[in-house]
Scaffold this active site. Structure first.
Site, PDB file in Angstrom:
ATOM      1  N   HIS A 175      55.801  25.443  53.948  1.00  0.00           N
ATOM      2  CA  HIS A 175      56.249  26.268  52.679  1.00  0.00           C
ATOM      3  C   HIS A 175      55.324  25.898  51.305  1.00  0.00           C
ATOM      4  CE1 HIS A 175      59.332  27.931  55.410  1.00  0.00           C
ATOM      5  NE2 HIS A 175      59.641  29.016  54.526  1.00  0.00           N
ATOM      6  N   ARG A 208      61.831  23.488  48.142  1.00  0.00           N
ATOM      7  CA  ARG A 208      62.023  22.975  49.328  1.00  0.00           C
ATOM      8  C   ARG A 208      62.957  21.836  49.248  1.00  0.00           C
ATOM      9  NH1 ARG A 208      62.016  26.606  52.753  1.00  0.00           N
ATOM     10  NH2 ARG A 208      61.510  25.330  54.504  1.00  0.00           N
ATOM     11  N   HIS A 214      63.145  20.066  52.909  1.00  0.00           N
ATOM     12  CA  HIS A 214      62.105  18.813  53.041  1.00  0.00           C
ATOM     13  C   HIS A 214      62.224  17.558  52.197  1.00  0.00           C
ATOM     14  CE1 HIS A 214      59.123  21.059  55.380  1.00  0.00           C
ATOM     15  NE2 HIS A 214      59.486  21.952  54.839  1.00  0.00           N
ATOM     16  N   ASP A 218      57.176  14.922  51.656  1.00  0.00           N
ATOM     17  CA  ASP A 218      56.723  16.061  52.525  1.00  0.00           C
ATOM     18  C   ASP A 218      56.083  17.142  51.505  1.00  0.00           C
ATOM     19  OD1 ASP A 218      58.183  15.148  54.540  1.00  0.00           O
ATOM     20  OD2 ASP A 218      59.761  16.501  54.557  1.00  0.00           O
TER      21      ASP A 218
END
Length: 269
Positions: A175, A208, A214, A218
């Site tokens: 994403h 995220r 995440h 990440d």
């Protein structure tokens, strides 16, 4: 004796043919996830982008200082969920369909829709999986890093997505790669609003962390592979053709006074 010999020859032929049969089945079962199978969401093919496993360092070891930073950022993210920023993070969790173009419309200065800006819309949707899938795939599949919500045994801001996300690795964030790559390309089209556009792309990655999908590492790694994806896309003729159409469309809309001015335009005045 003759029947026995024929049976032996038949078995030998079957054994010799077996590897070829298995190879044919394996080849038949593999469906490439790239432009060859989905030209709507990819410009590139498997192998076109840098190998994210070779490019990126491994995700932080749980005993490392870097992982402690991941933990601190996870706790920060949880503290943001019951706020307007948390609501935005939940909205940013959707990257299918028109969600990504719509999420950048305000920062870009004009609505990015199939009706109002079809060429820009086609460009952004068309590069989505080059960034979100191809640029992250090798590292994701190799490390299969456990996502923070599973690691801590807690829900995300949208628990209904957890089952699907558990089937692929956390490192790096797909994403985030989509958001950052989109921001880089849109900033090229409308450099007068580069501050707003890049800020929005950065926020999509932090969303995220807020949602617990995440770790911060990440997200940070995803911005690296996303930049690499954009660089490689600029070497692709199909992408460049669509980018040219998008720039021409934007110039026409701007000439008609349909684009909101950006911070940089105000500074120049």
């Amino acid at each position: 004796m003759k029947a026995s010999r024929l049976l032996g020859l038949s078995l030998m032929a079957s054994i010799l043919a077996l590897p070829m049969t298995l190879l044919a089945q394996e080849t038949k079962q593999h469906v490439a996830r790239d432009r060859s199978s989905d030209p709507v969401h990819y410009f590139l093919y498997e192998g076109d982008l840098a190998n994210s496993y070779e490019l990126l360092p491994p995700p932080p070891d749980t005993a490392s200082v870097r992982f402690q930073y991941d933990v601190e950022r996870y706790q920060w993210g949880k503290s943001m969920r019951d706020t307007p920023r948390g609501d935005q993070a939940a909205a940013d969790a959707h990257v299918d369909g028109a969600h990504v173009p719509a999420s950048f419309s305000e920062a870009f200065g004009i609505d990015i829709t199939p009706e109002q800006t079809p060429e820009i819309f086609k460009l952004i949707v068309g590069m989505r999986e080059d960034a979100g899938d191809l640029s992250t795939r090798d590292a994701k599949e190799y490390y299969m890093r456990t996502r923070p919500y599973a690691f801590f045994g807690e829900d995300t801001c949208l628990p209904d997505q957890q089952a699907e996300l558990s089937t692929n690795g956390s490192y790096p964030s797909g994403h985030t790669a989509i958001g950052w790559a989109t921001a880089l390309v849109l900033a090229e089209i409308n450099p007068d609003r580069i501050d707003e556009i890049l800020d929005r792309g950065f926020e999509m990655g932090e969303s995220r962390v807020i949602c617990g999908y995440h770790f911060q590492s990440d997200v940070d790694a995803a911005r690296i592979v996303a930049a690499g994806a954009v660089a490689r896309l600029h070497a692709d003729q199909n992408f460049n053709d669509q980018l040219t159409k998008a720039k021409q469309e934007f110039a026409a809309k701007k000439a008609m006074g349909m684009v909101k001015p950006g911070k940089r335009q105000h500074r120049q005045k």
